[in-house]
Enzyme design. Structure first.
Site, mmCIF file in Angstrom:
data_model
loop_
_atom_site.group_PDB
_atom_site.id
_atom_site.type_symbol
_atom_site.label_atom_id
_atom_site.label_comp_id
_atom_site.label_asym_id
_atom_site.label_seq_id
_atom_site.Cartn_x
_atom_site.Cartn_y
_atom_site.Cartn_z
ATOM 1 N N ARG A 11 10.519 -74.360 -22.781
ATOM 2 C CA ARG A 11 9.065 -74.286 -22.568
ATOM 3 C C ARG A 11 8.493 -75.616 -22.069
ATOM 4 N NH1 ARG A 11 6.233 -70.634 -27.292
ATOM 5 N NH2 ARG A 11 7.547 -68.812 -27.028
ATOM 6 N N ASP A 31 -8.264 -71.470 -34.212
ATOM 7 C CA ASP A 31 -6.845 -71.556 -33.889
ATOM 8 C C ASP A 31 -6.567 -73.042 -33.645
ATOM 9 O OD1 ASP A 31 -4.639 -69.285 -32.895
ATOM 10 O OD2 ASP A 31 -4.253 -71.282 -32.083
HETATM 11 C C1 LIG Z 1 1.230 -64.869 -33.433
HETATM 12 S S1 LIG Z 1 -0.380 -65.554 -33.312
HETATM 13 C C2 LIG Z 1 -1.261 -64.556 -34.494
HETATM 14 C C3 LIG Z 1 -2.537 -63.987 -33.918
HETATM 15 C C4 LIG Z 1 -3.304 -63.005 -34.831
HETATM 16 N N1 LIG Z 1 -3.647 -63.618 -36.088
HETATM 17 C C5 LIG Z 1 -2.509 -61.746 -35.054
HETATM 18 O O1 LIG Z 1 -2.057 -61.491 -36.181
HETATM 19 O O2 LIG Z 1 -2.336 -60.970 -34.107
HETATM 20 C C6 LIG Z 1 -0.171 -67.112 -34.180
HETATM 21 C C7 LIG Z 1 -1.289 -68.105 -33.898
HETATM 22 O O3 LIG Z 1 -1.233 -69.158 -34.862
HETATM 23 C C8 LIG Z 1 -1.677 -70.344 -34.249
HETATM 24 N N2 LIG Z 1 -1.274 -71.502 -35.074
HETATM 25 C C9 LIG Z 1 -0.027 -72.023 -35.227
HETATM 26 N N3 LIG Z 1 -0.065 -73.080 -36.062
HETATM 27 C C10 LIG Z 1 -1.360 -73.218 -36.459
HETATM 28 C C11 LIG Z 1 -2.033 -74.133 -37.309
HETATM 29 N N4 LIG Z 1 -1.385 -75.119 -37.932
HETATM 30 N N5 LIG Z 1 -3.366 -73.992 -37.472
HETATM 31 C C12 LIG Z 1 -4.048 -72.994 -36.839
HETATM 32 N N6 LIG Z 1 -3.460 -72.112 -36.019
HETATM 33 C C13 LIG Z 1 -2.128 -72.211 -35.831
HETATM 34 C C14 LIG Z 1 -1.032 -70.280 -32.870
HETATM 35 O O4 LIG Z 1 -1.665 -71.125 -31.947
HETATM 36 C C15 LIG Z 1 -1.166 -68.787 -32.535
HETATM 37 O O5 LIG Z 1 -2.309 -68.531 -31.748
#
Ligand SMILES: C[S@@+](CC[C@H](N)C(=O)[O-])C[C@H]1O[C@@H](n2cnc3c(N)ncnc32)[C@H](O)[C@@H]1O
Length: 277
Positions: free
Chosen positions: A41, A146
């Site tokens: 990536r 996020d």
């Molecule tokens: C797989 S998505 C989940 C989206 C949604 N909550 C769902 O269940 O469909 C995971 C998200 O977590 C965010 N993320 C990862 N680490 C994080 C952190 N430390 N604080 C806030 N967001 C975070 C990523 O940027 C990503 O957009």
């Protein structure tokens, strides 16, 4: 030439440095089998910056005057997969159990803690809009956050490709989406009455405290804790419970668990928990 790991090889020592950095900054646990994903990536980013090695990139990320490159790097490696009304039982529960409990005060505060490109908070907004008979008499606030600024920028546009709404009922689409025309017919946009219910902010779940003043009725923390180890999950859950009203609800993802990680909540239904009163 296709971008391959060979172009900018990532050796073990440097990967370990990135792994510690990513863990410290956002809690994501880059296990060994994520090394290939991490390397592939970021190849493009290194080329774009004219860098020849991952060590140079590491120095740039940690040595910069701002967090800008760190934020960009986290954007590259986070998994953002999401969809409208993912895990639909949460939205049914919100409509049938949570909203009736709040009908006396007509105030509802919900936080989508890892909102990715916005499908989750907009699904919450659509649920509220459809369930509340006279929404203008209620005080509804949805905070959507996020760690990824790129995802937040996308979420704030409220714009999606048509295929994202394929599985939604035509009635729901008619009520809540504008359909693109002419050159934009592959696109849809969330209507303003839904878009205006959500406020987007960058919040890192790893931070010691969150910039939130009023306690929440519901927290969606779905499909993000899976990327954290148990210790980080425990810390995040302890912090989240401080921002939830006593009796408030926490929704987690289908492959996440609270077992042995937090006793601030009690079990209500699969992936639904309630803060102790
Ligand atoms: C797989 S998505 C989940 C989206 C949604 N909550 C769902 O269940 O469909 C995971 C998200 O977590 C965010 N993320 C990862 N680490 C994080 C952190 N430390 N604080 C806030 N967001 C975070 C990523 O940027 C990503 O957009």
């Amino acid at each position: 030439m296709a971008m391959t790991e060979q172009e900018h090889p990532l050796n073990n020592d440097v990967f370990k440095r990135f792994r510690a950095l990513v863990y410290r900054e956002c809690g994501i646990n880059l296990t060994d089998h994520k090394r290939a994903m991490f390397s592939s990536r970021l190849q493009k980013r290194l080329s774009h910056l004219g860098l020849t090695s991952f060590q140079d990139y590491y120095d740039l990320v940690v040595g910069g005057h701002s967090d800008a490159e760190l934020t960009t790097m986290l954007d590259y490696i986070s998994t953002n997969q999401t969809e409208f009304f993912r895990e639909p039982h949460h939205f049914t529960f919100l409509r049938e159990r949570v909203l009736p409990e709040l009908a006396v005060d007509k105030t509802v505060r919900i936080w989508s803690t890892a909102c990715s490109s916005g499908e989750e908070p907009y699904s919450i907004a659509m649920t509220l809009s459809d369930a509340i008979a006279s929404p203008s008499t209620w005080n509804c606030r949805i905070l959507a956050s996020d760690i990824s600024t790129r995802m937040l920028a996308k979420a704030a546009t409220g714009q999606y490709s048509y295929e994202k709404i394929n599985s939604l009922s035509s009635d729901l689409v008619r009520r809540h989406f504008l359909l693109g025309k002419g050159n934009h017919r592959e696109l849809v946009k969330i209507k303003p009455h839904i878009a205006n219910m959500a406020v987007f902010r960058r919040i890192n779940l790893m931070d010691d405290r969150y910039p939130i003043k009023s306690l929440l009725d519901v927290i969606f923390c779905r499909n993000v804790m899976i990327y954290f180890d148990r210790e980080t999950q425990a810390k995040v859950l302890a912090r989240l419970s401080r921002y939830l009203k006593p009796g408030g609800y926490l929704f987690i993802g289908h492959s996440e668990t609270m077992q042995g990680i937090s006793d601030a909540f009690h079990y209500v239904a699969p992936t639904i928990y309630r803060k102790q009163e």
